[in-house]
Every structure is written in C-alpha cells, then in structure tokens.
Design a protein around this motif. Structure first.
Motif, PDB file in Angstrom:
ATOM      1  N   VAL A 190      33.150  21.573 -41.067  1.00  0.00           N
ATOM      2  CA  VAL A 190      32.331  20.997 -39.794  1.00  0.00           C
ATOM      3  C   VAL A 190      32.853  21.330 -38.584  1.00  0.00           C
ATOM      4  O   VAL A 190      32.156  21.871 -37.496  1.00  0.00           O
ATOM      5  CB  VAL A 190      31.821  19.607 -39.851  1.00  0.00           C
ATOM      6  CG1 VAL A 190      31.150  18.858 -38.367  1.00  0.00           C
ATOM      7  CG2 VAL A 190      30.917  19.252 -41.107  1.00  0.00           C
ATOM      8  N   CYS A 207      32.052  24.971 -37.937  1.00  0.00           N
ATOM      9  CA  CYS A 207      30.701  25.053 -37.390  1.00  0.00           C
ATOM     10  C   CYS A 207      30.585  24.844 -36.054  1.00  0.00           C
ATOM     11  O   CYS A 207      29.881  25.422 -35.276  1.00  0.00           O
ATOM     12  CB  CYS A 207      29.918  24.111 -38.443  1.00  0.00           C
ATOM     13  SG  CYS A 207      28.058  24.331 -38.031  1.00  0.00           S
ATOM     14  N   VAL A 208      31.197  23.761 -35.536  1.00  0.00           N
ATOM     15  CA  VAL A 208      31.302  23.343 -34.231  1.00  0.00           C
ATOM     16  C   VAL A 208      31.748  24.324 -33.091  1.00  0.00           C
ATOM     17  O   VAL A 208      31.330  24.606 -32.282  1.00  0.00           O
ATOM     18  CB  VAL A 208      31.662  21.922 -33.946  1.00  0.00           C
ATOM     19  CG1 VAL A 208      32.051  21.490 -32.565  1.00  0.00           C
ATOM     20  CG2 VAL A 208      30.903  20.773 -34.617  1.00  0.00           C
ATOM     21  N   HIS A 220      26.530  24.539 -34.823  1.00  0.00           N
ATOM     22  CA  HIS A 220      26.109  23.121 -35.378  1.00  0.00           C
ATOM     23  C   HIS A 220      25.020  22.430 -34.662  1.00  0.00           C
ATOM     24  O   HIS A 220      24.765  22.851 -33.633  1.00  0.00           O
ATOM     25  CB  HIS A 220      27.279  22.026 -34.966  1.00  0.00           C
ATOM     26  CG  HIS A 220      27.188  20.668 -35.458  1.00  0.00           C
ATOM     27  ND1 HIS A 220      26.685  19.858 -34.590  1.00  0.00           N
ATOM     28  CD2 HIS A 220      27.641  20.190 -36.671  1.00  0.00           C
ATOM     29  CE1 HIS A 220      26.666  18.668 -35.401  1.00  0.00           C
ATOM     30  NE2 HIS A 220      27.274  18.790 -36.468  1.00  0.00           N
ATOM     31  N   TYR A 221      24.142  21.743 -35.368  1.00  0.00           N
ATOM     32  CA  TYR A 221      22.986  21.363 -34.688  1.00  0.00           C
ATOM     33  C   TYR A 221      22.795  19.831 -35.101  1.00  0.00           C
ATOM     34  O   TYR A 221      22.761  19.369 -36.154  1.00  0.00           O
ATOM     35  CB  TYR A 221      21.728  22.138 -35.652  1.00  0.00           C
ATOM     36  CG  TYR A 221      20.508  21.545 -35.057  1.00  0.00           C
ATOM     37  CD1 TYR A 221      19.960  21.835 -33.611  1.00  0.00           C
ATOM     38  CD2 TYR A 221      19.370  20.924 -36.075  1.00  0.00           C
ATOM     39  CE1 TYR A 221      18.516  21.202 -33.414  1.00  0.00           C
ATOM     40  CE2 TYR A 221      18.214  20.375 -35.725  1.00  0.00           C
ATOM     41  CZ  TYR A 221      17.873  20.567 -34.245  1.00  0.00           C
ATOM     42  OH  TYR A 221      16.619  20.012 -33.901  1.00  0.00           O
ATOM     43  N   THR A 222      22.671  19.228 -34.000  1.00  0.00           N
ATOM     44  CA  THR A 222      22.201  17.639 -33.972  1.00  0.00           C
ATOM     45  C   THR A 222      20.880  17.503 -33.223  1.00  0.00           C
ATOM     46  O   THR A 222      20.744  17.529 -32.360  1.00  0.00           O
ATOM     47  CB  THR A 222      23.461  17.031 -33.241  1.00  0.00           C
ATOM     48  OG1 THR A 222      24.836  17.652 -33.683  1.00  0.00           O
ATOM     49  CG2 THR A 222      23.233  15.530 -33.204  1.00  0.00           C
ATOM     50  N   PRO A 223      19.991  17.083 -34.201  1.00  0.00           N
ATOM     51  CA  PRO A 223      18.663  16.954 -33.759  1.00  0.00           C
ATOM     52  C   PRO A 223      18.346  15.828 -32.859  1.00  0.00           C
ATOM     53  O   PRO A 223      17.410  15.947 -32.087  1.00  0.00           O
ATOM     54  CB  PRO A 223      17.968  16.860 -35.029  1.00  0.00           C
ATOM     55  CG  PRO A 223      18.711  16.405 -35.998  1.00  0.00           C
ATOM     56  CD  PRO A 223      19.953  16.890 -35.730  1.00  0.00           C
ATOM     57  N   PHE A 224      19.136  14.895 -32.912  1.00  0.00           N
ATOM     58  CA  PHE A 224      18.684  13.610 -32.123  1.00  0.00           C
ATOM     59  C   PHE A 224      19.642  13.600 -30.673  1.00  0.00           C
ATOM     60  O   PHE A 224      19.575  12.715 -30.072  1.00  0.00           O
ATOM     61  CB  PHE A 224      19.190  12.402 -32.723  1.00  0.00           C
ATOM     62  CG  PHE A 224      18.147  12.118 -34.164  1.00  0.00           C
ATOM     63  CD1 PHE A 224      16.969  12.186 -34.380  1.00  0.00           C
ATOM     64  CD2 PHE A 224      18.847  12.649 -35.507  1.00  0.00           C
ATOM     65  CE1 PHE A 224      16.156  12.417 -35.393  1.00  0.00           C
ATOM     66  CE2 PHE A 224      18.059  12.409 -36.603  1.00  0.00           C
ATOM     67  CZ  PHE A 224      16.804  12.207 -36.455  1.00  0.00           C
ATOM     68  N   ARG A 225      20.473  14.511 -30.666  1.00  0.00           N
ATOM     69  CA  ARG A 225      21.255  14.475 -29.446  1.00  0.00           C
ATOM     70  C   ARG A 225      20.562  15.138 -28.263  1.00  0.00           C
ATOM     71  O   ARG A 225      19.755  16.236 -28.339  1.00  0.00           O
ATOM     72  CB  ARG A 225      22.682  15.250 -29.557  1.00  0.00           C
ATOM     73  CG  ARG A 225      23.446  15.121 -28.305  1.00  0.00           C
ATOM     74  CD  ARG A 225      25.031  15.779 -28.727  1.00  0.00           C
ATOM     75  NE  ARG A 225      25.745  14.745 -29.562  1.00  0.00           N
ATOM     76  CZ  ARG A 225      26.663  15.092 -30.101  1.00  0.00           C
ATOM     77  NH1 ARG A 225      27.418  16.266 -29.987  1.00  0.00           N
ATOM     78  NH2 ARG A 225      27.367  14.054 -30.646  1.00  0.00           N
ATOM     79  N   SER A 281      20.044  16.996 -24.583  1.00  0.00           N
ATOM     80  CA  SER A 281      20.908  18.209 -23.964  1.00  0.00           C
ATOM     81  C   SER A 281      21.085  17.545 -22.530  1.00  0.00           C
ATOM     82  O   SER A 281      20.192  16.703 -21.883  1.00  0.00           O
ATOM     83  CB  SER A 281      20.069  19.352 -23.707  1.00  0.00           C
ATOM     84  OG  SER A 281      19.846  19.992 -24.888  1.00  0.00           O
TER      85      SER A 281
END
Length: 122
Positions: free
Chosen positions: A105, A108-109, A114-119, A121
């Motif tokens: 991870v 990846c970051v 890295h993809y965080t759908p709920f964060r 921008s």
C-alpha cells in the motif's frame, strides 16, 4: 497420461506474452494471457503439493506462483507479491518482489496509484 508441460514454470512461460509497451528498468513485462479474476490479476489452477488438501486443485494468483517457481523466492501465507512495474497482469519475476501488505500500500500511495473513493479533494 502425458502432461502438456514439463513443469509449472514452463506452463507460466507458455501462457505469457512479452509486452511491447510495458517496461520496468529496461526489461519488458510478461503479460499473462490466461484466466483473470475480477480484480484484473492472472489466475492459474494447480494441485496442492502437501497438507490436508494435497492432490486437490486450487486457484492461485499467477504472479505469486511466478515469484516462487521462476524467481526461486518463498512467500508465506501472510506476504504479498508486489508488482514493481504496476502492471497486474505481469508475471516477470524480475518485476515482482515479496513484501507485506503495508509495504504494498505504501508503494501504491508513493507512486500515485492509490484510490480512496470517499475522500474529498481539497
């Protein structure tokens, strides 16, 4: 009964294609042309060699099998095979290394995948 391939390493090599456009440190990716799972990683069926499921067929991630069979490195049940080339279908052992999920991870970051759908921008 004759086998199609002499060993598992030969079977992996026979089901890969050398990529023309995906490279890592100057070497091409070996793209898995066989079955894929819903996450986009290659899968391979093989028999368990030992343990309570010995002789039964199981489905394995091909990049993990490539690390062990072609790269000669051991992976524990808790370790992951990290794609240094960021290509989930690659099974070139030079592009794979063992590590922890935390290291995977972090890579990846660090590389911006890295993809965080709920964060939201900022």
């Amino acid at each position: 009964m004759s086998r199609k391939y002499a060993n598992l390493a030969e079977r992996i090599l026979a089901n890969t294609m050398i990529s023309d456009d995906s490279f890592f440190e100057g070497t091409p990716c070996w793209i898995w042309m066989g079955k894929r799972n819903s996450s986009g990683y290659g899968q391979i069926n093989r028999r368990f060699k030992r343990g309570p499921r010995k002789g039964k067929v199981g489905t394995f991630l091909v990049h993990r099998v490539a690390v062990q069979e072609l790269g000669g490195r051991k992976l524990t049940a808790r370790s992951v095979a990290m794609h240094l080339c960021n290509n989930p279908l690659c099974c070139n052992p030079a592009h794979l290394k063992g590590g922890t999920q935390r290291q995977n991870v972090q890579q990846c970051v660090r590389e911006g995948r890295h993809y965080t759908p709920f964060r939201k921008s900022v």
